[in-house]
Motif scaffolding. Structure first.
Motif, short mmCIF file in Angstrom:
data_model
loop_
_atom_site.label_atom_id
_atom_site.label_comp_id
_atom_site.label_asym_id
_atom_site.label_seq_id
_atom_site.Cartn_x
_atom_site.Cartn_y
_atom_site.Cartn_z
N PRO A 176 -74.03 -20.37 -15.56
CA PRO A 176 -75.35 -20.96 -15.26
C PRO A 176 -76.48 -20.33 -16.06
CG PRO A 176 -74.65 -19.51 -13.48
CD PRO A 176 -73.49 -19.61 -14.42
N ALA A 177 -76.23 -19.18 -16.68
CA ALA A 177 -77.31 -18.47 -17.38
C ALA A 177 -77.56 -19.00 -18.78
CB ALA A 177 -77.00 -16.98 -17.43
N ASP A 178 -76.49 -19.38 -19.49
CA ASP A 178 -76.69 -19.75 -20.90
C ASP A 178 -76.30 -21.18 -21.24
OD1 ASP A 178 -73.96 -19.66 -20.84
OD2 ASP A 178 -73.74 -18.18 -22.45
N GLY A 179 -76.07 -22.01 -20.22
CA GLY A 179 -75.81 -23.42 -20.48
C GLY A 179 -74.48 -23.69 -21.16
N THR A 180 -73.45 -22.91 -20.83
CA THR A 180 -72.13 -23.13 -21.39
C THR A 180 -71.12 -23.33 -20.27
OG1 THR A 180 -71.56 -20.78 -21.47
CG2 THR A 180 -72.66 -21.72 -23.41
N PHE A 181 -69.95 -23.83 -20.64
CA PHE A 181 -68.84 -23.88 -19.71
C PHE A 181 -67.55 -23.68 -20.49
CE2 PHE A 181 -69.44 -28.32 -20.99
CZ PHE A 181 -68.15 -28.78 -21.23
N SER A 182 -66.55 -23.18 -19.80
CA SER A 182 -65.23 -23.03 -20.40
C SER A 182 -64.26 -23.90 -19.62
CB SER A 182 -64.77 -21.57 -20.36
OG SER A 182 -64.71 -21.09 -19.03
N ALA A 183 -63.23 -24.35 -20.31
CA ALA A 183 -62.22 -25.19 -19.68
C ALA A 183 -60.84 -24.74 -20.13
CB ALA A 183 -62.44 -26.65 -20.06
N ARG A 184 -59.91 -24.76 -19.20
CA ARG A 184 -58.53 -24.35 -19.49
C ARG A 184 -57.59 -25.44 -19.00
NH1 ARG A 184 -55.16 -21.75 -16.03
NH2 ARG A 184 -56.94 -21.17 -14.68
N LEU A 185 -56.72 -25.92 -19.90
CA LEU A 185 -55.69 -26.86 -19.50
C LEU A 185 -54.64 -26.13 -18.68
CD1 LEU A 185 -55.13 -28.94 -22.76
CD2 LEU A 185 -56.71 -29.39 -20.88
N LEU A 186 -54.23 -26.72 -17.59
CA LEU A 186 -53.27 -26.07 -16.71
C LEU A 186 -51.85 -26.19 -17.27
CD1 LEU A 186 -54.71 -26.98 -13.22
CD2 LEU A 186 -55.17 -25.01 -14.67
N SER A 187 -50.97 -25.35 -16.74
CA SER A 187 -49.64 -25.20 -17.33
C SER A 187 -48.80 -26.47 -17.26
CB SER A 187 -48.89 -24.05 -16.64
OG SER A 187 -48.79 -24.29 -15.25
N HIS A 188 -49.08 -27.35 -16.29
CA HIS A 188 -48.28 -28.57 -16.18
C HIS A 188 -48.63 -29.60 -17.24
CE1 HIS A 188 -51.87 -29.68 -13.72
NE2 HIS A 188 -51.68 -30.85 -14.31
N VAL A 189 -49.73 -29.40 -17.95
CA VAL A 189 -50.12 -30.32 -19.02
C VAL A 189 -49.30 -29.98 -20.26
CG1 VAL A 189 -51.99 -31.18 -20.46
CG2 VAL A 189 -52.45 -30.48 -18.10
N GLY A 190 -48.60 -30.96 -20.79
CA GLY A 190 -47.79 -30.73 -21.97
C GLY A 190 -48.62 -30.22 -23.13
N SER A 191 -48.04 -29.34 -23.93
CA SER A 191 -48.77 -28.78 -25.07
C SER A 191 -49.06 -29.85 -26.10
CB SER A 191 -47.98 -27.64 -25.70
OG SER A 191 -46.75 -28.12 -26.19
N ALA A 192 -50.17 -29.69 -26.79
CA ALA A 192 -50.56 -30.60 -27.86
C ALA A 192 -51.03 -29.76 -29.04
CB ALA A 192 -51.67 -31.55 -27.41
N GLN A 193 -50.34 -29.88 -30.17
CA GLN A 193 -50.67 -29.06 -31.33
C GLN A 193 -52.11 -29.25 -31.75
OE1 GLN A 193 -48.10 -29.75 -34.65
NE2 GLN A 193 -49.07 -28.22 -35.95
N GLU A 194 -52.64 -30.45 -31.54
CA GLU A 194 -53.98 -30.78 -32.00
C GLU A 194 -55.07 -30.24 -31.07
OE1 GLU A 194 -51.75 -32.89 -30.91
OE2 GLU A 194 -51.10 -34.27 -32.47
N PHE A 195 -54.68 -29.77 -29.90
CA PHE A 195 -55.68 -29.43 -28.88
C PHE A 195 -55.39 -28.07 -28.28
CE2 PHE A 195 -58.39 -29.96 -25.19
CZ PHE A 195 -59.37 -30.83 -25.64
N PRO A 196 -56.38 -27.16 -28.25
CA PRO A 196 -56.14 -25.82 -27.71
C PRO A 196 -56.04 -25.83 -26.19
CG PRO A 196 -58.44 -26.09 -28.28
CD PRO A 196 -57.75 -27.34 -28.76
N ARG A 197 -55.43 -24.82 -25.63
CA ARG A 197 -55.32 -24.70 -24.18
C ARG A 197 -56.66 -24.34 -23.56
NH1 ARG A 197 -50.86 -27.12 -22.57
NH2 ARG A 197 -51.19 -26.12 -20.56
N LYS A 198 -57.50 -23.64 -24.31
CA LYS A 198 -58.81 -23.24 -23.82
C LYS A 198 -59.89 -23.76 -24.76
CE LYS A 198 -57.21 -18.97 -21.60
NZ LYS A 198 -57.38 -17.49 -21.52
N ILE A 199 -60.93 -24.33 -24.21
CA ILE A 199 -62.05 -24.82 -25.01
C ILE A 199 -63.35 -24.46 -24.32
CG2 ILE A 199 -60.76 -26.76 -26.02
CD1 ILE A 199 -62.11 -28.58 -24.01
N ALA A 200 -64.44 -24.60 -25.06
CA ALA A 200 -65.77 -24.31 -24.51
C ALA A 200 -66.70 -25.48 -24.81
CB ALA A 200 -66.32 -23.02 -25.11
N GLY A 201 -67.68 -25.64 -23.97
CA GLY A 201 -68.67 -26.69 -24.15
C GLY A 201 -70.04 -26.20 -23.76
#
Length: 228
Positions: A176-201
């Motif tokens: 809430p302090a710097d206007g960011t968020f992080s997101a993590r794909l959960l383990s049941h989501v199949g891996s995708a080479q094009e997409f990281p498991r953790k991203i930020a927005g």
């Protein structure tokens, strides 16, 4: 608003009204010919924003932006983009590949989610986080912001994977302090080479809205900070 939370590689355009000059190509018109007036206005201005953003990216000749599978916009070759609209706001963001891999944006009214929706879209830990944030900073509707962030994740994910992603497939944590968020794909989501498991927005509020954005790098598969 968007320019404050997107990196410079991304071209964007937003409007808080439906411009009289916003028009559709015949191919686009066919997509909403049976739609109610509100949907037609949203779609028409959304496509207007898309063409304005494409022009800023160097595509000076207007062209139709059609729909692919699951309603995703169909962009020119080597372009990835995202369109969003809600009451009183329409916007689009586009980027050239390989400067970035993908971009996702979403806007929502800064108002409470309807009853039952938070429980449908949020994991238990996210529900706890949202309730705590609503107590600490009630000027932001964190439930609606969570919904928006998950929409931005999907819009970033789908053009790369062509696979569905459900609300319960990623867990989000807000700063809430710097206007960011992080997101993590959960383990049941199949891996995708094009997409990281953790991203930020990034997220921003204003004009009665909450707006979220993700820009994904091609070099590392990581998110790109806007530099703010």
């Amino acid at each position: 608003m968007l320019e404050k939370i997107l990196p410079t590689q991304v071209a964007s355009y937003e409007t808080f009204e439906d411009p009289a000059e916003a028009m559709l190509f015949p191919e686009e018109e066919a997509l909403v010919c049976d739609s109610v007036e509100l949907r037609r206005r949203e779609f028409t201005t959304g496509r207007y924003c898309a063409r304005q953003a494409l022009a800023r990216l160097g595509y000076s000749v207007p062209q139709p932006v059609l729909q692919g599978v699951r309603g995703a916009p169909v962009w020119p070759r080597s372009v990835r983009g995202s369109i969003t609209h809600c009451r009183g706001y329409r916007a689009a963001a586009v980027v050239k590949v390989p400067e970035l891999a993908s971009v996702g944006i979403d806007a929502e009214p800064n108002l409470p989610l309807p009853d039952g929706i938070l429980e449908a879209v949020a994991l238990p830990a996210e529900q706890v986080m949202v309730k705590e944030l609503l107590t600490d900073a009630p000027e932001v509707r964190w439930d609606r912001l969570l919904f928006s962030a998950k929409e931005s994740i999907y819009k970033t994910w789908y053009p790369l994977t062509r696979r569905p992603l459900e609300f319960e497939d990623a867990v989000i944590d807000f700063d809430p302090a710097d206007g960011t968020f992080s997101a993590r794909l959960l383990s049941h989501v199949g891996s995708a080479q094009e997409f990281p498991r953790k991203i930020a927005g990034r997220w921003i509020t204003g004009n009665g809205l909450v707006v979220t954005a993700i820009a994904l790098s091609t070099a590392s598969g990581s998110s790109v900070d806007s530099g703010l």
